[in-house]
Motif scaffolding. Structure first.
Motif, PDB file in Angstrom:
ATOM      1  N   MET A   1      34.051 -17.612 -15.454  1.00 37.98           N
ATOM      2  CA  MET A   1      33.401 -19.029 -16.173  1.00 37.98           C
ATOM      3  C   MET A   1      34.574 -19.828 -16.885  1.00 37.98           C
ATOM      4  O   MET A   1      34.887 -19.034 -17.913  1.00 37.98           O
ATOM      5  CB  MET A   1      32.023 -18.972 -16.578  1.00 37.98           C
ATOM      6  N   ILE A   2      34.882 -20.774 -16.579  1.00 39.15           N
ATOM      7  CA  ILE A   2      35.718 -21.687 -17.554  1.00 39.15           C
ATOM      8  C   ILE A   2      35.186 -21.959 -18.830  1.00 39.15           C
ATOM      9  O   ILE A   2      33.771 -22.262 -18.876  1.00 39.15           O
ATOM     10  CB  ILE A   2      36.129 -23.022 -16.820  1.00 39.15           C
ATOM     11  N   ARG A   3      36.012 -22.110 -19.775  1.00 37.15           N
ATOM     12  CA  ARG A   3      35.595 -22.403 -21.275  1.00 37.15           C
ATOM     13  C   ARG A   3      36.510 -23.466 -21.639  1.00 37.15           C
ATOM     14  O   ARG A   3      37.697 -23.162 -21.422  1.00 37.15           O
ATOM     15  CB  ARG A   3      35.227 -21.191 -22.093  1.00 37.15           C
ATOM     16  N   PHE A   4      36.142 -24.179 -22.589  1.00 36.33           N
ATOM     17  CA  PHE A   4      37.167 -25.072 -23.558  1.00 36.33           C
ATOM     18  C   PHE A   4      37.048 -24.288 -24.862  1.00 36.33           C
ATOM     19  O   PHE A   4      36.192 -24.069 -25.374  1.00 36.33           O
ATOM     20  CB  PHE A   4      36.651 -26.264 -23.799  1.00 36.33           C
ATOM     21  N   LEU A   5      38.138 -23.858 -25.322  1.00 37.28           N
ATOM     22  CA  LEU A   5      38.440 -23.250 -26.438  1.00 37.28           C
ATOM     23  C   LEU A   5      39.442 -24.242 -27.205  1.00 37.28           C
ATOM     24  O   LEU A   5      40.519 -24.677 -26.687  1.00 37.28           O
ATOM     25  CB  LEU A   5      39.131 -21.977 -26.793  1.00 37.28           C
ATOM     26  N   VAL A   6      38.988 -24.783 -28.429  1.00 37.17           N
ATOM     27  CA  VAL A   6      39.763 -25.918 -29.215  1.00 37.17           C
ATOM     28  C   VAL A   6      40.276 -25.471 -30.527  1.00 37.17           C
ATOM     29  O   VAL A   6      39.187 -24.981 -31.230  1.00 37.17           O
ATOM     30  CB  VAL A   6      38.824 -27.183 -29.336  1.00 37.17           C
ATOM     31  N   ASP A   7      41.479 -25.487 -30.958  1.00 37.59           N
ATOM     32  CA  ASP A   7      41.994 -25.277 -32.173  1.00 37.59           C
ATOM     33  C   ASP A   7      41.846 -26.485 -33.052  1.00 37.59           C
ATOM     34  O   ASP A   7      42.571 -27.687 -32.983  1.00 37.59           O
ATOM     35  CB  ASP A   7      43.454 -25.306 -32.179  1.00 37.59           C
ATOM     36  N   ALA A   8      40.536 -26.564 -33.533  1.00 38.37           N
ATOM     37  CA  ALA A   8      39.753 -27.787 -33.660  1.00 38.37           C
ATOM     38  C   ALA A   8      40.275 -28.488 -35.060  1.00 38.37           C
ATOM     39  O   ALA A   8      40.005 -29.842 -35.219  1.00 38.37           O
ATOM     40  CB  ALA A   8      38.183 -27.481 -33.758  1.00 38.37           C
ATOM     41  N   ASP A   9      40.781 -27.990 -36.002  1.00 35.56           N
ATOM     42  CA  ASP A   9      40.948 -28.686 -37.099  1.00 35.56           C
ATOM     43  C   ASP A   9      42.113 -29.783 -36.983  1.00 35.56           C
ATOM     44  O   ASP A   9      42.323 -30.596 -37.888  1.00 35.56           O
ATOM     45  CB  ASP A   9      41.396 -27.563 -38.281  1.00 35.56           C
ATOM     46  N   SER A  10      42.899 -29.616 -36.044  1.00 33.47           N
ATOM     47  CA  SER A  10      44.101 -30.724 -35.927  1.00 33.47           C
ATOM     48  C   SER A  10      43.726 -31.602 -34.763  1.00 33.47           C
ATOM     49  O   SER A  10      44.700 -32.304 -34.218  1.00 33.47           O
ATOM     50  CB  SER A  10      45.312 -29.935 -35.879  1.00 33.47           C
ATOM     51  N   CYS A  11      42.775 -31.441 -33.880  1.00 32.04           N
ATOM     52  CA  CYS A  11      42.348 -32.066 -32.546  1.00 32.04           C
ATOM     53  C   CYS A  11      41.959 -33.403 -32.935  1.00 32.04           C
ATOM     54  O   CYS A  11      40.882 -33.373 -33.736  1.00 32.04           O
ATOM     55  CB  CYS A  11      41.699 -31.163 -31.908  1.00 32.04           C
ATOM     56  N   ALA A  12      42.311 -34.370 -32.418  1.00 32.06           N
ATOM     57  CA  ALA A  12      42.041 -35.796 -32.704  1.00 32.06           C
ATOM     58  C   ALA A  12      40.275 -36.029 -32.069  1.00 32.06           C
ATOM     59  O   ALA A  12      39.892 -35.313 -31.277  1.00 32.06           O
ATOM     60  CB  ALA A  12      42.456 -36.695 -31.673  1.00 32.06           C
ATOM     61  N   ARG A  13      39.764 -36.576 -32.945  1.00 36.84           N
ATOM     62  CA  ARG A  13      38.225 -36.677 -32.817  1.00 36.84           C
ATOM     63  C   ARG A  13      38.025 -37.301 -31.291  1.00 36.84           C
ATOM     64  O   ARG A  13      37.149 -36.880 -30.785  1.00 36.84           O
ATOM     65  CB  ARG A  13      37.673 -37.763 -33.961  1.00 36.84           C
ATOM     66  N   GLU A  14      38.795 -38.165 -30.891  1.00 38.19           N
ATOM     67  CA  GLU A  14      38.487 -38.868 -29.552  1.00 38.19           C
ATOM     68  C   GLU A  14      38.484 -37.747 -28.495  1.00 38.19           C
ATOM     69  O   GLU A  14      38.074 -37.635 -27.535  1.00 38.19           O
ATOM     70  CB  GLU A  14      39.621 -39.749 -29.448  1.00 38.19           C
ATOM     71  N   ALA A  15      39.655 -36.772 -28.594  1.00 35.52           N
ATOM     72  CA  ALA A  15      39.746 -35.898 -27.691  1.00 35.52           C
ATOM     73  C   ALA A  15      38.488 -34.839 -27.803  1.00 35.52           C
ATOM     74  O   ALA A  15      37.981 -34.337 -26.592  1.00 35.52           O
ATOM     75  CB  ALA A  15      41.142 -34.988 -27.902  1.00 35.52           C
ATOM     76  N   ARG A  16      38.231 -34.563 -28.968  1.00 38.23           N
ATOM     77  CA  ARG A  16      37.034 -33.524 -29.083  1.00 38.23           C
ATOM     78  C   ARG A  16      35.849 -34.113 -28.432  1.00 38.23           C
ATOM     79  O   ARG A  16      34.866 -33.525 -27.526  1.00 38.23           O
ATOM     80  CB  ARG A  16      36.709 -33.325 -30.504  1.00 38.23           C
ATOM     81  N   LEU A  17      35.488 -35.540 -28.669  1.00 38.82           N
ATOM     82  CA  LEU A  17      34.482 -36.134 -27.765  1.00 38.82           C
ATOM     83  C   LEU A  17      34.535 -36.082 -26.472  1.00 38.82           C
ATOM     84  O   LEU A  17      33.651 -35.998 -25.659  1.00 38.82           O
ATOM     85  CB  LEU A  17      34.449 -37.615 -28.355  1.00 38.82           C
ATOM     86  N   ILE A  18      35.759 -36.276 -26.011  1.00 33.16           N
ATOM     87  CA  ILE A  18      36.084 -36.134 -24.253  1.00 33.16           C
ATOM     88  C   ILE A  18      35.613 -34.812 -23.990  1.00 33.16           C
ATOM     89  O   ILE A  18      34.950 -34.529 -22.833  1.00 33.16           O
ATOM     90  CB  ILE A  18      37.318 -36.502 -23.972  1.00 33.16           C
ATOM     91  N   LEU A  19      35.894 -33.731 -24.683  1.00 31.58           N
ATOM     92  CA  LEU A  19      35.665 -32.344 -24.382  1.00 31.58           C
ATOM     93  C   LEU A  19      34.168 -32.240 -24.387  1.00 31.58           C
ATOM     94  O   LEU A  19      33.445 -31.486 -23.470  1.00 31.58           O
ATOM     95  CB  LEU A  19      36.278 -31.380 -25.277  1.00 31.58           C
ATOM     96  N   GLU A  20      33.365 -32.689 -25.347  1.00 32.38           N
ATOM     97  CA  GLU A  20      32.060 -32.778 -25.491  1.00 32.38           C
ATOM     98  C   GLU A  20      31.307 -33.068 -24.381  1.00 32.38           C
ATOM     99  O   GLU A  20      30.356 -32.548 -23.727  1.00 32.38           O
ATOM    100  CB  GLU A  20      31.472 -33.451 -26.725  1.00 32.38           C
TER     101      GLU A  20
END
Length: 147
Positions: free
Chosen positions: A1-20
């Motif tokens: 199963m695919i998962r999204f793993l994010v190095d979140a401290d430097s990821c732009a908020r907009e990109a995090r929202l897209i992933l959510e």
């Protein structure tokens, strides 16, 4: 199963929202990694925040140890991206740039050159400083192409 793993401290908020939003719409687990809490904008049982111990590369090390071949990892960290590419993991930054065996060494070399110039007092201008609607579109297109 695919998962999204994010190095979140430097990821732009907009990109995090897209992933959510993608996570919820497609039922894909979304894991944020950082040494501090990075809040989700939405709520879902698919989301998990992994708080890593303080220390250099602790989030990177945890991402590398937990990622699987079908995962998609989002990071701005080129050295982490290199480790992922070496493990044949899909890796891209939050502006939609894919990291692969063809480009990662050149990107790291460019980064090292910029760091050297900065240490000498020469401003080289950072590519990642600003994040706009074009970056969001490119990131969304990159994620959709992987899926």
């Amino acid at each position: 199963m695919i998962r999204f793993l994010v190095d979140a401290d430097s990821c732009a908020r907009e990109a995090r929202l897209i992933l959510e939003e993608k996570s919820i719409s497609l039922g894909i687990p979304l894991l944020f990694y950082a040494n501090r809490n990075i809040p989700f904008s939405l709520e879902s049982s698919l989301f998990e925040m992994k708080i890593c111990p303080d220390g250099a590369d602790s989030a990177d090390d945890l991402i590398v140890s937990e990622c699987r071949s079908e995962d998609i990892v989002v990071t701005r960290d080129l050295l982490l991206a290199k480790r992922l590419v070496d493990k044949n993991i899909h890796a891209l930054n939050d502006k939609g740039t894919f990291f692969d065996r063809k480009n990662i060494d050149d990107l790291i070399e460019e980064r090292n050159y910029s760091l050297m110039m900065k240490s000498l007092g020469v401003a080289t201008g950072g590519k990642m400083r600003n994040y706009g609607s074009k970056d969001s579109r490119n990131f969304l297109e990159a994620i959709e192409s992987l899926l």
